[in-house]
Design an enzyme around this catalytic site. Structure first.
Site, short mmCIF file in Angstrom:
data_model
loop_
_atom_site.label_atom_id
_atom_site.label_comp_id
_atom_site.label_asym_id
_atom_site.label_seq_id
_atom_site.Cartn_x
_atom_site.Cartn_y
_atom_site.Cartn_z
N ASP A 63 -97.07 73.14 10.05
CA ASP A 63 -96.52 72.46 11.21
C ASP A 63 -95.69 71.27 10.71
OD1 ASP A 63 -97.95 71.91 14.51
OD2 ASP A 63 -95.94 71.57 13.73
N GLU B 171 -97.63 67.19 23.46
CA GLU B 171 -98.51 66.90 22.35
C GLU B 171 -99.37 65.65 22.61
OE1 GLU B 171 -95.17 68.62 19.25
OE2 GLU B 171 -97.00 67.78 18.43
C1 GLC Z 1 -94.60 70.36 16.71
C2 GLC Z 1 -95.72 71.23 17.22
C3 GLC Z 1 -95.50 72.71 16.99
C4 GLC Z 1 -94.01 73.00 16.96
C5 GLC Z 1 -93.41 72.28 15.78
C6 GLC Z 1 -91.88 72.44 15.74
O1 GLC Z 1 -95.11 69.16 16.22
O2 GLC Z 1 -97.02 70.91 16.78
O3 GLC Z 1 -96.15 73.40 18.04
O4 GLC Z 1 -93.80 74.39 16.83
O5 GLC Z 1 -93.73 70.91 15.75
O6 GLC Z 1 -91.31 71.81 16.84
#
Ligand code: GLC
Length: 621
Positions: free
Chosen positions: A323, A520
């Site tokens: 991530d 988030e």
């Molecule tokens: C974010 C999220 C993830 C996402 C990634 C790219 O922080 O946790 O779900 O796919 O970064 O945006």
């Protein structure tokens, strides 16, 4: 005796020269791969007719360490300077939440992707670039794309076929911009509604999440409009992202997002594993690792689960992506963090900013054998496999894009409206719903609440920008517009604050109250309280009108105070997306209400609570 040909010696010289030449040209690629030389046009990996394993083996054997590490590198588009893709031989680029070209149109997206692909093709091996994006409820970074309800509403609808169709529609709108990799679906089994990502989950029931996640993946990866290019999905976030405990987060000022999930064997087997086992059965191509920890171990360093369970026990053959900067959280020592994370089984790294630091550190770690070359080869082999299997080597993502008219096509809008309607859950109705059109001919209907006429609020986070925002951020139909359309014969008056000039004690008021958008950990909430302005509107409406219908627009259950609970009808609309008319279809009876709660609706926000939920999971009138 056969006459000896006087030309034998010459033939011999020619033959040995030919042998030497052919060896030099077609010697085992391994011995040549170190050469920076150009690759022959007929190299096996370039032949679509050859088996993918053959193509992978040939290509891998030609790759230098620099080219291998380049394939494992994913950078976000905002950090790219011209030439970076070819300079670093990048394997992937992504749009973070809201990452869009200056002009947010399908044409501009395609131009951007084309430019990136051209750079990738300018490299020695010409390995095509894989572009990824979060299209978590439609192609939500694209202005005026169809925005579907967030997953929590689809959990309330509970219909796999509907989710499968949304997967297909999302793939089509993404492909119209040249993008084939979606960081979706999120298959979190969300436990605590105070989590800012609760709405990204299909709900609290593992088997429902497993069923709907599989449907999405099957739909998305089957999208047939791109015969030569196959969209790929991402099951995320492995593992246990939805089970973190309040107060356990160590990220920024987050409270529960990215925290720690206690999990015994039973919880693993019965709650966390099933959605991923179903995702693998659906053939998901990629899996994203969770920021969170499991039993105190950062998932980004969890070799036992990533390599032991996912890759070895379950035989996952796609690739695992980290991530956003998730590896940096593993250790303050970047080299140690990378060593732990890559050796744990992460194949592609969403760096996402500093390609230089990542590549240099990785190169050093491989040279010191902290990270064995065999691990690098396994990661690159997986990445190449996905790129070959989806057709990226043999078909250009932009040239194969379906027509832009697929974006917000009538079919997609109808699907989004259908989904919004099916996600609506009626929690209370004392003889006021439906507001049947026939009964409202020429009658006054009062509407209030700040979420009644606000596209941004009804779409929620991950819409046009990472966090989303209130306001008319993209095309669509608000709930008020839907009411005005369906109850065209009624005399509809709207004021967000419910301060109407003339009181109408015999009248009925629909109050559409909503959370402001979040994404988030920024959405982690201790109180689960509607904004005060909405509570005030509900209270004012309650005082002024005989009947009040409360419609809640939120990513999760919110706490209902006694005034809210006193409303004659209470409807959970979740985050219905751009086609808010779907919500009014249920309010007006055009579509019968069928939604069921995908989660308990708690009476209060303090958790863990043994108090009975106000409305239990599965409830819906
Ligand atoms: C974010 C999220 C993830 C996402 C990634 C790219 O922080 O946790 O779900 O796919 O970064 O945006």
């Amino acid at each position: 005796m056969k006459k000896i040909n006087k030309y034998w010696p010459l033939a011999g010289i020619l033959l040995s020269f030919w042998v030497f030449l052919s060896c030099g040209l077609t010697s085992d690629p391994a011995s040549r791969s170190r050469s920076k030389g150009p690759v022959p046009a007929d190299a096996p990996y370039k032949k679509a007719s050859l088996p993918i394993d053959t193509r992978i083996a040939d290509l891998l054997s030609r790759m230098t360490l620099e080219e291998k590490i380049g394939q494992m590198t994913q950078i976000e588009r905002g950090s790219l300077r011209a030439g970076d893709i070819s300079r670093y031989k990048l394997g992937s680029v992504l749009s973070g939440g809201g990452g869009a070209p200056a002009q947010n149109t399908a044409a501009a997206w395609k131009a951007m992707i084309s430019a990136y692909q051209d750079e990738a093709r300018a490299t020695r091996l010409q390995i095509p670039l894989l572009y990824g994006i979060d299209a978590v409820h439609g192609h939500n970074n694209l202005q005026n794309a169809t925005i579907f309800p967030h997953n929590i509403a689809l959990g309330a609808a509970g219909e796999a076929e509907l989710v499968r169709r949304i997967g297909i529609a999302t793939a089509e709108e993404m492909a119209a911009t040249g993008i084939y990799w979606n960081f979706a679906p999120c298959i979190a089994v969300a436990q605590d509604p105070r989590w800012g990502r609760f709405y990204e989950s299909y709900g609290q029931d593992s088997s429902a999440v497993a069923r709907l996640g599989r449907a999405y993946i099957e739909g998305f990866q089957s999208a047939g409009t791109m015969p030569s290019l196959h969209p790929i999905a991402t099951a995320k976030h492995f593992l246990g992202d939805g089970g973190t405990r309040w107060g356990s987060s160590t990220t920024d000022n987050y409270k529960i997002d990215q925290g720690n999930t206690p999990a015994d064997e039973q919880y693993l087997q019965e709650v966390l594993f099933p959605p991923y086992e179903e995702a693998l059965k659906a053939g998901v191509s990629t899996i994203m690792v969770s920021f969170s920890s499991l039993n105190g171990v950062k998932m980004h360093a969890n070799k036992e689960l990533i390599t032991g369970v996912l890759k070895t026990k379950w035989g996952f053959s796609g690739f695992v992506v980290s991530d956003w900067g998730g590896i940096d959280q593993v250790s303050p020592d970047y080299g140690k963090a990378l060593t732990l994370a890559i050796n744990a089984g992460i194949d592609m790294v969403m760096v996402p900013y500093d390609a230089n630091r990542f590549i240099n550190t990785m190169t050093q770690l491989v040279k010191e054998n902290q990270i064995p070359l065999s691990r690098i080869d396994d990661a690159v082999r997986r990445i190449l496999r996905v790129k070959f299997e989806m057709g990226l080597f043999d078909a250009d993502p932009v040239k194969n894009a379906p027509a832009e008219t697929v974006v917000r096509s009538p079919e997609h809008l109808a699907l989004a409206r259908e989904a919004a309607a099916k996600g609506v859950v009626v929690l209370k109705n004392e003889g006021v719903l439906p507001l049947a059109p026939a009964q409202w001919q020429g009658k006054k209907l009062y509407v209030s609440g700040y979420a009644a006429d606000d596209m941004g609020i009804q779409c929620g986070g991950w819409t046009i920008s990472w966090q989303g925002s209130a306001g008319s951020i993209t095309k669509g139909t608000t709930i008020l517009a839907g009411l005005k359309d369906t109850l065209a014969a009624a005399n509809i008056m709207y004021t967000a604050s419910a301060e109407f000039e003339t009181a109408d004690p015999e009248g009925l008021c629909v109050v559409v109250a909503g959370e402001l958008p979040y994404a988030e950990g920024k959405g982690d909430s201790a109180e689960l309280k509607l904004p005060q302005r909405e509570l005030d509107a509900i209270a004012k409406a309650r005082k002024q009108f005989k009947k009040v219908v409360l419609v809640i627009v939120s990513g999760r259950p919110v706490i209902l105070d006694k005034t809210a609970l006193s409303c004659d009808a209470i409807v959970a609309a979740w985050l219905p997306g751009s086609e808010g008319a779907g919500v009014t279809d249920v309010l007006t009876g055009l579509v019968p209400s069928s939604g069921k709660l995908p989660c308990d609706w708690p009476a209060s926000a303090n958790r863990p609570s043994d108090e009975k939920p106000l409305f239990p999971r599965g409830f819906g009138l």
